[in-house]
Scaffold this motif. Structure first.
Motif, PDB file in Angstrom:
ATOM      1  N   GLU A   8       0.829  -1.217   0.000  1.00  0.00           N
ATOM      2  CA  GLU A   8       0.000   0.000   0.000  1.00  0.00           C
ATOM      3  C   GLU A   8       0.856   1.256   0.000  1.00  0.00           C
ATOM      4  OE1 GLU A   8      -3.368   2.040   2.907  1.00  0.00           O
ATOM      5  OE2 GLU A   8      -3.068  -0.131   2.955  1.00  0.00           O
ATOM      6  N   ASP A   9       1.995   1.222   0.698  1.00  0.00           N
ATOM      7  CA  ASP A   9       2.886   2.381   0.766  1.00  0.00           C
ATOM      8  C   ASP A   9       4.055   2.286  -0.213  1.00  0.00           C
ATOM      9  OD1 ASP A   9       1.341   3.534   2.678  1.00  0.00           O
ATOM     10  OD2 ASP A   9       2.778   3.381   4.316  1.00  0.00           O
ATOM     11  N   ALA A  10       4.009   1.319  -1.121  1.00  0.00           N
ATOM     12  CA  ALA A  10       5.102   1.117  -2.085  1.00  0.00           C
ATOM     13  C   ALA A  10       6.434   0.943  -1.359  1.00  0.00           C
ATOM     14  CB  ALA A  10       5.168   2.268  -3.081  1.00  0.00           C
ATOM     15  N   ILE A  11       6.401   0.087  -0.338  1.00  0.00           N
ATOM     16  CA  ILE A  11       7.575  -0.195   0.487  1.00  0.00           C
ATOM     17  C   ILE A  11       8.034  -1.628   0.208  1.00  0.00           C
ATOM     18  CG2 ILE A  11       8.328  -0.628   2.865  1.00  0.00           C
ATOM     19  CD1 ILE A  11       8.058   2.208   2.725  1.00  0.00           C
ATOM     20  N   LYS A  12       9.325  -1.797  -0.042  1.00  0.00           N
ATOM     21  CA  LYS A  12       9.865  -3.145  -0.166  1.00  0.00           C
ATOM     22  C   LYS A  12      10.196  -3.663   1.233  1.00  0.00           C
ATOM     23  CE  LYS A  12      12.566  -4.097  -3.612  1.00  0.00           C
ATOM     24  NZ  LYS A  12      11.765  -5.126  -4.299  1.00  0.00           N
ATOM     25  N   LEU A  13       9.638  -4.795   1.596  1.00  0.00           N
ATOM     26  CA  LEU A  13       9.827  -5.364   2.929  1.00  0.00           C
ATOM     27  C   LEU A  13      11.086  -6.227   2.933  1.00  0.00           C
ATOM     28  CD1 LEU A  13       8.429  -5.334   5.664  1.00  0.00           C
ATOM     29  CD2 LEU A  13       7.057  -7.282   4.926  1.00  0.00           C
ATOM     30  N   LEU A  14      12.037  -5.889   3.797  1.00  0.00           N
ATOM     31  CA  LEU A  14      13.330  -6.553   3.837  1.00  0.00           C
ATOM     32  C   LEU A  14      13.653  -7.033   5.245  1.00  0.00           C
ATOM     33  CD1 LEU A  14      15.473  -3.984   1.782  1.00  0.00           C
ATOM     34  CD2 LEU A  14      14.390  -6.064   0.915  1.00  0.00           C
ATOM     35  N   SER A  15      14.565  -7.991   5.348  1.00  0.00           N
ATOM     36  CA  SER A  15      15.125  -8.355   6.645  1.00  0.00           C
ATOM     37  C   SER A  15      16.069  -7.239   7.094  1.00  0.00           C
ATOM     38  CB  SER A  15      15.890  -9.669   6.550  1.00  0.00           C
ATOM     39  OG  SER A  15      17.085  -9.482   5.803  1.00  0.00           O
ATOM     40  N   VAL A  16      16.466  -7.275   8.357  1.00  0.00           N
ATOM     41  CA  VAL A  16      17.380  -6.247   8.864  1.00  0.00           C
ATOM     42  C   VAL A  16      18.691  -6.267   8.087  1.00  0.00           C
ATOM     43  CG1 VAL A  16      18.635  -5.409  10.879  1.00  0.00           C
ATOM     44  CG2 VAL A  16      16.337  -6.342  11.161  1.00  0.00           C
ATOM     45  N   ASP A  17      19.249  -7.454   7.870  1.00  0.00           N
ATOM     46  CA  ASP A  17      20.513  -7.547   7.142  1.00  0.00           C
ATOM     47  C   ASP A  17      20.372  -7.025   5.718  1.00  0.00           C
ATOM     48  OD1 ASP A  17      21.864  -8.584   9.310  1.00  0.00           O
ATOM     49  OD2 ASP A  17      21.567 -10.677   8.710  1.00  0.00           O
ATOM     50  N   GLU A  18      19.274  -7.376   5.052  1.00  0.00           N
ATOM     51  CA  GLU A  18      19.051  -6.893   3.693  1.00  0.00           C
ATOM     52  C   GLU A  18      18.920  -5.376   3.667  1.00  0.00           C
ATOM     53  OE1 GLU A  18      16.589 -10.538   1.569  1.00  0.00           O
ATOM     54  OE2 GLU A  18      15.517  -9.138   2.891  1.00  0.00           O
ATOM     55  N   LEU A  19      18.239  -4.827   4.666  1.00  0.00           N
ATOM     56  CA  LEU A  19      18.042  -3.383   4.728  1.00  0.00           C
ATOM     57  C   LEU A  19      19.378  -2.654   4.728  1.00  0.00           C
ATOM     58  CD1 LEU A  19      15.479  -1.396   5.272  1.00  0.00           C
ATOM     59  CD2 LEU A  19      16.520  -1.179   7.529  1.00  0.00           C
ATOM     60  N   PHE A  20      20.296  -3.100   5.584  1.00  0.00           N
ATOM     61  CA  PHE A  20      21.574  -2.418   5.705  1.00  0.00           C
ATOM     62  C   PHE A  20      22.451  -2.644   4.477  1.00  0.00           C
ATOM     63  CE2 PHE A  20      20.167  -1.944   9.995  1.00  0.00           C
ATOM     64  CZ  PHE A  20      20.792  -0.791  10.454  1.00  0.00           C
ATOM     65  N   CYS A  21      22.332  -3.781   3.848  1.00  0.00           N
ATOM     66  CA  CYS A  21      23.152  -4.071   2.670  1.00  0.00           C
ATOM     67  C   CYS A  21      22.677  -3.325   1.432  1.00  0.00           C
ATOM     68  CB  CYS A  21      23.138  -5.567   2.373  1.00  0.00           C
ATOM     69  SG  CYS A  21      24.039  -6.593   3.527  1.00  0.00           S
ATOM     70  N   ARG A  22      21.367  -3.140   1.290  1.00  0.00           N
ATOM     71  CA  ARG A  22      20.805  -2.713   0.016  1.00  0.00           C
ATOM     72  C   ARG A  22      20.401  -1.250  -0.058  1.00  0.00           C
ATOM     73  NH1 ARG A  22      16.535  -7.472  -1.304  1.00  0.00           N
ATOM     74  NH2 ARG A  22      15.958  -5.982  -2.939  1.00  0.00           N
ATOM     75  N   CYS A  23      20.226  -0.590   1.096  1.00  0.00           N
ATOM     76  CA  CYS A  23      19.705   0.781   1.066  1.00  0.00           C
ATOM     77  C   CYS A  23      20.826   1.807   1.003  1.00  0.00           C
ATOM     78  CB  CYS A  23      18.820   1.043   2.270  1.00  0.00           C
ATOM     79  SG  CYS A  23      17.291   0.082   2.222  1.00  0.00           S
ATOM     80  N   ASP A  24      20.518   2.949   0.392  1.00  0.00           N
ATOM     81  CA  ASP A  24      21.477   4.049   0.282  1.00  0.00           C
ATOM     82  C   ASP A  24      21.409   4.982   1.492  1.00  0.00           C
ATOM     83  OD1 ASP A  24      22.326   3.585  -2.656  1.00  0.00           O
ATOM     84  OD2 ASP A  24      20.131   3.642  -2.734  1.00  0.00           O
TER      85      ASP A  24
END
Length: 336
Positions: free
Chosen positions: A189-205
Motif C-alpha cells: 500500500e505504501d510502495a515499500i519493499k519489505l526486507l530483513s534487517v541484514d538486507e536493509l543495511f546491505c541494500r539501502c542508500d
C-alpha cells in the motif's frame, strides 16, 4: 472525620520554560506539584519519595526511586519513549506507567527529512569546504546520485517513519523497511519493499532508524552491519542513541567505510566531550531537538497535565505502557 491527605505530583526534570499547565492540572484535583531538575538517579530517588504521581523527561527513574513512591502511584514520561524508566520495578509495585506518543510526530519527521536531504546532497561537507576557501563542488560531494536512484530504508515503520516517507516521496526516492509488524499488504500500500534487517543495511542508500531501545534493537548498528553497507550509504537517527555502537560508527566514518551519518540522539546525553563522534568526518549532529516546536511543547505539557487529572481522579492514563514485555519484544514506532 480526618482530612484527606493532599496528593503530591513531582516533576523530576523538564526543559520547558515553566510548569504552569501541570500545576493548574494538579490544583484542579486538589493536589500540589513540585518541579525539579534532577541530574542523576540519586536525586530522582530523593525528590520522588512519597510521590503519588511522577512526571519524568530525561532523568533515570530506577528501582530505588520507584520503591519510595506512594502505593498506587503513577508515572508519566514526557515523550514517546520510556527506556529511562524501570518498568519491571514499576510492575512489581503496581505502579502505572504512561507516555505521550502523540505530540511531535510531525516535528520529528520534518527533522529526519531535513537530515536525509542534507546528507543526500552533501550539504555539511559542501558548507565546510566553502568555509575552507575551497570551490570544488564535484570533488567534495562525489558521489551524489539522482533521488530516483536512491533507496531510503526504515528500520522500524511506525507513525513517524510513515510521515517521513510521505515527506520524501515527492523527491522520487524508492523505499524499503524492516519491521516485524509490517505486513506485505501494508508494505504494498505504501510502495515499500519489505526486507530483513541484514538486507536493509546491505541494500539501502540511506537508512533512517525508527525503533525503541530494547534488548533486540540496542546496538543494531554495529561494526559488522556498518561493514555490510554501501560505501556511500548514510545513517539517520532520530529515535534512540543506544541503537548505534557509536565507537564503531565513528571508526566507519573515519575510515570512509560509509558516506555519512546524521544523529539527533546519543547513547549518553549531553554528548560527552570525549566522544569519538565529535571528531568523526561527514557527520551532522543536533542536540536531541527533533521533537521541538512551540506547538509540540504546549501539547506535550497539556497531555501530561491531562494524565495528572486522570490518575488522581481514579481514571486510567491516556496511553499506558502495559508491561515490560511490550518493551522488550515489540518493535514500536520511534522514541523521543
Amino acid at each position: 472525620m480526618p482530612e484527606q491527605a493532599i496528593k503530591n505530583v513531582v516533576v523530576t526534570d523538564y526543559t520547558f520554560s515553566d510548569l504552569s499547565q501541570e500545576t493548574a492540572a494538579a490544583e484542579s484535583v486538589g493536589a500540589r506539584l513540585s518541579g525539579h531538575q534532577c541530574r542523576d538517579a540519586d536525586e530522582v530517588a530523593h525528590v520522588v519519595k512519597g510521590a503519588d504521581m511522577v512526571l519524568v523527561q530525561f532523568a533515570p527513574l530506577e528501582a530505588k526511586a520507584i520503591a519510595g513512591m506512594a502505593d498506587g502511584a503513577a508515572v508519566v514520561r514526557y515523550g514517546i519513549g520510556y527506556d529511562n524508566i524501570d518498568l519491571a520495578a514499576c510492575a512489581a509495585r503496581g505502579i502505572s506507567v504512561g507516555y505521550v506518543p502523540d505530540y511531535c510526530a510531525g516535528e520529528v519527521a520534518d527533522h529526519a527529512a531535513s537530515m536525509v536531504l542534507s546528507m543526500h546532497r552533501k550539504l555539511p561537507q559542501l558548507d565546510a569546504s566553502v568555509r575552507r576557501h575551497e570551490w570544488k563542488s564535484v570533488a567534495i560531494a562525489k558521489p551524489i546520485f539522482a533521488s530516483e536512484a536512491v533507496t531510503v530504508g526504515f528500520f522500524g515503520y511506525g507513525n513517524i517513519a510513515r510521515k517521513l516517507r510521505a515527506r520524501l516521496a515527492p523527491f522520487g526516492f524508492s523505499f524499503a523497511a524492516s519491521d516485524p509488524f509490517l505486513t506485505e499488504s501494508q508494505a504494498r500500500e505504501d510502495a515499500i519493499k519489505l526486507l530483513s534487517v541484514d538486507e536493509l543495511f546491505c541494500r539501502c542508500d540511506i537508512i533512517s532508524l525508527h525503533a525503541p531501545a530494547t534488548s533486540t534493537t540496542n546496538g543494531v548498528v554495529n561494526a559488522d552491519r556498518l561493514r555490510s553497507m554501501k560505501p556511500h550509504a548514510v545513517i539517520v537517527n532520530t529515535s534512540r542513541g543506544s541503537l548505534i555502537d557509536e565507537a564503531a560508527l565513528a571508526q566507519a566514518l573515519s575510515d570512509g567505510a560509509i558516506g555519512g551519518a546524521a544523529l539527533d540522539v546519543f547513547d549518553k546525553e549531553p554528548l560527552p566531550s570525549d566522544s569519538p563522534l565529535r571528531s568523526a568526518p561527514n557527520l551532522l549532529l543536533t542536540p536531541h531537538s527533533a521533537w521541538y516546536s512551540e506547538a509540540a511543547i504546549e501539547l506535550l505539557q497539556k497531555l501530561a497535565g491531562d494524565d495528572i487529572v486522570n490518575h488522581l481522579s481514579g481514571r486510567p492514563l491516556r496511553r499506558p505502557v502495559h508491561s515490560p514485555v511490550e518493551v522488550t519484544t515489540r518493535l514500536q514506532p520511534t522514541t523521543i
